[in-house]
Structures are given as C-alpha cells and as structure tokens.
Design a protein around this motif. Structure first.
Motif, PDB file in Angstrom:
ATOM      1  N   GLN A  20       7.219 -13.002   3.480  1.00 41.79           N
ATOM      2  CA  GLN A  20       7.501 -12.081   2.380  1.00 41.79           C
ATOM      3  C   GLN A  20       6.374 -11.988   1.348  1.00 41.79           C
ATOM      4  OE1 GLN A  20      11.233 -13.546   0.929  1.00 41.79           O
ATOM      5  NE2 GLN A  20      12.382 -12.670   2.632  1.00 41.79           N
ATOM      6  N   VAL A  21       5.321 -12.756   1.523  1.00 44.36           N
ATOM      7  CA  VAL A  21       4.215 -12.726   0.549  1.00 44.36           C
ATOM      8  C   VAL A  21       3.460 -11.405   0.690  1.00 44.36           C
ATOM      9  CG1 VAL A  21       2.043 -13.818  -0.150  1.00 44.36           C
ATOM     10  CG2 VAL A  21       3.996 -15.231   0.563  1.00 44.36           C
ATOM     11  N   PRO A  22       3.314 -10.666  -0.406  1.00 42.91           N
ATOM     12  CA  PRO A  22       2.600  -9.385  -0.321  1.00 42.91           C
ATOM     13  C   PRO A  22       1.092  -9.567  -0.226  1.00 42.91           C
ATOM     14  CG  PRO A  22       3.346  -9.753  -2.565  1.00 42.91           C
ATOM     15  CD  PRO A  22       3.866 -10.903  -1.736  1.00 42.91           C
ATOM     16  N   ASP A  23       0.449  -8.607   0.410  1.00 45.54           N
ATOM     17  CA  ASP A  23      -1.008  -8.593   0.467  1.00 45.54           C
ATOM     18  C   ASP A  23      -1.525  -8.251  -0.932  1.00 45.54           C
ATOM     19  OD1 ASP A  23      -3.611  -8.440   1.993  1.00 45.54           O
ATOM     20  OD2 ASP A  23      -3.548  -6.445   1.082  1.00 45.54           O
ATOM     21  N   PRO A  24      -2.524  -8.967  -1.443  1.00 41.94           N
ATOM     22  CA  PRO A  24      -2.996  -8.683  -2.808  1.00 41.94           C
ATOM     23  C   PRO A  24      -3.697  -7.334  -2.956  1.00 41.94           C
ATOM     24  CG  PRO A  24      -4.304 -10.439  -1.801  1.00 41.94           C
ATOM     25  CD  PRO A  24      -3.179 -10.129  -0.862  1.00 41.94           C
ATOM     26  N   GLU A  25      -4.251  -6.790  -1.876  1.00 42.33           N
ATOM     27  CA  GLU A  25      -4.958  -5.510  -1.976  1.00 42.33           C
ATOM     28  C   GLU A  25      -4.092  -4.322  -1.567  1.00 42.33           C
ATOM     29  OE1 GLU A  25      -8.499  -6.265   0.323  1.00 42.33           O
ATOM     30  OE2 GLU A  25      -9.544  -6.982  -1.456  1.00 42.33           O
ATOM     31  N   PRO A  27      -0.342  -4.131  -1.778  1.00 46.91           N
ATOM     32  CA  PRO A  27       0.896  -4.839  -2.100  1.00 46.91           C
ATOM     33  C   PRO A  27       2.172  -4.244  -1.503  1.00 46.91           C
ATOM     34  CG  PRO A  27       0.008  -3.733  -4.032  1.00 46.91           C
ATOM     35  CD  PRO A  27      -1.001  -3.580  -2.952  1.00 46.91           C
ATOM     36  N   MET A  28       2.076  -3.039  -0.931  1.00 49.81           N
ATOM     37  CA  MET A  28       3.251  -2.502  -0.256  1.00 49.81           C
ATOM     38  C   MET A  28       3.458  -3.181   1.100  1.00 49.81           C
ATOM     39  SD  MET A  28       0.451  -0.793   0.658  1.00 49.81           S
ATOM     40  CE  MET A  28       0.048   0.453  -0.529  1.00 49.81           C
ATOM     41  N   LEU A  29       2.464  -3.928   1.552  1.00 50.61           N
ATOM     42  CA  LEU A  29       2.542  -4.658   2.826  1.00 50.61           C
ATOM     43  C   LEU A  29       2.694  -6.145   2.563  1.00 50.61           C
ATOM     44  CD1 LEU A  29      -0.437  -3.130   4.855  1.00 50.61           C
ATOM     45  CD2 LEU A  29       1.946  -2.406   4.841  1.00 50.61           C
ATOM     46  N   THR A  30       3.437  -6.804   3.422  1.00 53.23           N
ATOM     47  CA  THR A  30       3.447  -8.261   3.381  1.00 53.23           C
ATOM     48  C   THR A  30       2.316  -8.758   4.277  1.00 53.23           C
ATOM     49  OG1 THR A  30       4.899  -8.489   5.293  1.00 53.23           O
ATOM     50  CG2 THR A  30       5.964  -8.280   3.111  1.00 53.23           C
ATOM     51  N   LEU A  31       1.987 -10.022   4.137  1.00 53.35           N
ATOM     52  CA  LEU A  31       0.961 -10.591   5.016  1.00 53.35           C
ATOM     53  C   LEU A  31       1.426 -10.539   6.470  1.00 53.35           C
ATOM     54  CD1 LEU A  31      -0.350 -13.618   2.930  1.00 53.35           C
ATOM     55  CD2 LEU A  31      -1.204 -11.264   3.032  1.00 53.35           C
ATOM     56  N   ALA A  32       2.733 -10.591   6.694  1.00 47.69           N
ATOM     57  CA  ALA A  32       3.267 -10.459   8.057  1.00 47.69           C
ATOM     58  C   ALA A  32       3.090  -9.028   8.552  1.00 47.69           C
ATOM     59  CB  ALA A  32       4.734 -10.869   8.093  1.00 47.69           C
ATOM     60  N   ASP A  33       3.345  -8.029   7.702  1.00 44.17           N
ATOM     61  CA  ASP A  33       3.129  -6.622   8.088  1.00 44.17           C
ATOM     62  C   ASP A  33       1.672  -6.397   8.481  1.00 44.17           C
ATOM     63  OD1 ASP A  33       5.744  -5.798   7.426  1.00 44.17           O
ATOM     64  OD2 ASP A  33       5.143  -5.248   5.374  1.00 44.17           O
ATOM     65  N   LEU A  34       0.777  -7.024   7.734  1.00 45.74           N
ATOM     66  CA  LEU A  34      -0.653  -6.838   7.955  1.00 45.74           C
ATOM     67  C   LEU A  34      -1.154  -7.612   9.175  1.00 45.74           C
ATOM     68  CD1 LEU A  34      -3.068  -5.384   6.670  1.00 45.74           C
ATOM     69  CD2 LEU A  34      -3.388  -7.374   5.198  1.00 45.74           C
ATOM     70  N   GLY A  35      -0.357  -8.558   9.642  1.00 47.56           N
ATOM     71  CA  GLY A  35      -0.763  -9.363  10.800  1.00 47.56           C
ATOM     72  C   GLY A  35      -1.687 -10.507  10.423  1.00 47.56           C
ATOM     73  N   VAL A  36      -1.825 -10.763   9.132  1.00 47.07           N
ATOM     74  CA  VAL A  36      -2.691 -11.838   8.660  1.00 47.07           C
ATOM     75  C   VAL A  36      -1.990 -13.191   8.796  1.00 47.07           C
ATOM     76  CG1 VAL A  36      -3.726 -12.790   6.555  1.00 47.07           C
ATOM     77  CG2 VAL A  36      -4.076 -10.389   7.144  1.00 47.07           C
ATOM     78  N   LEU A  37      -0.686 -13.215   8.618  1.00 46.74           N
ATOM     79  CA  LEU A  37       0.083 -14.454   8.776  1.00 46.74           C
ATOM     80  C   LEU A  37       0.241 -14.710  10.264  1.00 46.74           C
ATOM     81  CD1 LEU A  37       1.735 -16.767   7.476  1.00 46.74           C
ATOM     82  CD2 LEU A  37       3.747 -15.283   7.775  1.00 46.74           C
ATOM     83  N   ARG A  38      -0.419 -15.734  10.755  1.00 46.75           N
ATOM     84  CA  ARG A  38      -0.422 -16.014  12.188  1.00 46.75           C
ATOM     85  C   ARG A  38       0.710 -16.937  12.609  1.00 46.75           C
ATOM     86  NH1 ARG A  38      -5.258 -15.658  14.762  1.00 46.75           N
ATOM     87  NH2 ARG A  38      -4.022 -16.040  16.598  1.00 46.75           N
ATOM     88  N   GLY A  39       1.136 -17.806  11.725  1.00 45.90           N
ATOM     89  CA  GLY A  39       2.196 -18.717  12.116  1.00 45.90           C
ATOM     90  C   GLY A  39       2.566 -19.655  10.991  1.00 45.90           C
ATOM     91  N   VAL A  40       3.741 -20.226  11.124  1.00 47.22           N
ATOM     92  CA  VAL A  40       4.222 -21.242  10.195  1.00 47.22           C
ATOM     93  C   VAL A  40       4.836 -22.337  11.045  1.00 47.22           C
ATOM     94  CG1 VAL A  40       5.806 -21.766   8.302  1.00 47.22           C
ATOM     95  CG2 VAL A  40       4.669 -19.533   8.384  1.00 47.22           C
ATOM     96  N   GLU A  41       4.460 -23.569  10.770  1.00 49.41           N
ATOM     97  CA  GLU A  41       5.006 -24.690  11.516  1.00 49.41           C
ATOM     98  C   GLU A  41       5.185 -25.876  10.571  1.00 49.41           C
ATOM     99  OE1 GLU A  41       1.601 -26.714  13.893  1.00 49.41           O
ATOM    100  OE2 GLU A  41       1.143 -24.565  13.821  1.00 49.41           O
ATOM    101  N   THR A  42       5.890 -26.868  11.025  1.00 50.91           N
ATOM    102  CA  THR A  42       6.030 -28.084  10.240  1.00 50.91           C
ATOM    103  C   THR A  42       5.482 -29.244  11.055  1.00 50.91           C
ATOM    104  OG1 THR A  42       8.275 -28.385  11.066  1.00 50.91           O
ATOM    105  CG2 THR A  42       8.040 -27.304   8.934  1.00 50.91           C
ATOM    106  N   THR A  43       4.947 -30.210  10.355  1.00 53.46           N
ATOM    107  CA  THR A  43       4.429 -31.394  11.032  1.00 53.46           C
ATOM    108  C   THR A  43       5.471 -32.501  10.943  1.00 53.46           C
ATOM    109  OG1 THR A  43       3.381 -32.230   9.034  1.00 53.46           O
ATOM    110  CG2 THR A  43       2.066 -30.752  10.423  1.00 53.46           C
ATOM    111  N   GLY A  44       5.211 -33.593  11.600  1.00 56.32           N
ATOM    112  CA  GLY A  44       6.149 -34.719  11.618  1.00 56.32           C
ATOM    113  C   GLY A  44       6.433 -35.292  10.248  1.00 56.32           C
TER     114      GLY A  44
END
Length: 174
Positions: A20-25, A27-44
């Motif tokens: 849900q984080v918007p692109d700063p340049e 802002p109508m797009l989220t980083l996910a819409d832009l394809g910049v967010l590649r993944g989210v994971e958790t470590t041990g």
C-alpha cells in the motif's frame, strides 16, 4: 470465535502494508502497482524483509521508497525491518500492473507500451528516429507528438495531443 481462516498471518499483513506504500513520484500508484516491490518475507528472528527494485539505477526516489516502506512497517508494529535493493533482474515497465496502467490513464498520464526486447549479442545501430504512437490519455486520439524527452521525472516524457490540444505526460518504456 476467530478461526484460522480469518486470522491474517503476520507475513500476509506485512505484505499488505508494504503493497500500500505509494510511489513518491507517481503517488496515484503504489509500489506494488509500479512493480517496484518485489517481495516481502520474514526471517527466523522475526525480521520483515521487503525487496525493492529501482526503476533504473540512478532513480532519485529510491531512498524515499526505502524509507517509506520501512516507516510503514515499523508504524504497524514490526520492530525489525530490513529493506533490500534487488538489481537483478532489472526493473522493466512491463512490471507495471494492469491496475497501475489504469490509474495512470485515469490521472491523465499515458502508460508505457510493451518494453523493448533486446537480443543478446551485438545491437544493430539504427540511425533513423524511432516512431511511436502514444494515445492521448485524455481523449484517446493517436494524433500526438512528443514535445520533450524528459518531464518532471526521468521516467516520463512530455507529449501533446493535436486533437484535443492538451499536453500530457507519458511513462517511457524501459
């Protein structure tokens, strides 16, 4: 009673927050819409790791993107957050989602066409100008012309519609 099906997993929640984080340049797009967010994971150890790929290596918005994603995740209660920059494979405008393209058009910005495909090996030298047709996001006319190769950001160019006479920005294919 809360069942397992209704409980949002921590990873899914973290991914949803980062998406849900918007692109700063743009802002109508989220980083996910832009394809910049590649993944989210958790470590041990419970660290949330978000991976971002810049639109190009010199993207000035990357530091802000990293800070925004980290701030959103920390604000949601994740104490340990790591933001990784992923450069391979490089970002391409083809990663902009259909929703992202729709939002660009809705805001008067022409979305990119298909990104150019390059074969491996020698690149042929082309000495003629590249002709492209960019439909006006305001009236849909293909009677448009480029007025400047660069707009407010390096990712965009300035165009003008000869039919409705309105200027508009165009996100370049990369």
């Amino acid at each position: 009673m809360v069942t397992g099906a209704t409980v949002e997993t921590d990873l899914r929640r973290a991914r949803r927050i980062a998406e849900q984080v918007p692109d700063p340049e743009l802002p109508m797009l989220t980083l996910a819409d832009l394809g910049v967010l590649r993944g989210v994971e958790t470590t041990g150890d419970g660290t949330v790791v978000a991976s971002l790929t810049p639109t190009y290596s010199g993207c000035p918005a990357m530091a802000e993107m990293r800070a925004d994603v980290a701030a959103r995740l920390r604000g949601a209660g994740y104490a340990r957050v790591e933001i990784r920059t992923v450069l391979d494979p490089p970002w391409t405008s083809d990663w902009i989602t259909a929703e992202g393209r729709r939002k660009l058009t809705e805001h008067g910005i022409a979305p990119p066409g298909a990104a150019p495909r390059y074969a491996t090996g020698p690149v042929p030298l082309v000495l003629t100008p590249t002709r492209r047709t960019v439909a006006c996001p305001l009236c849909g006319s293909a009677d448009t012309e480029e007025t400047s190769r660069f707009a407010a950001t390096s990712c965009k160019a300035l165009w003008r519609c000869r039919a409705c006479r309105e200027p508009f920005e165009y996100v370049k294919e990369i």
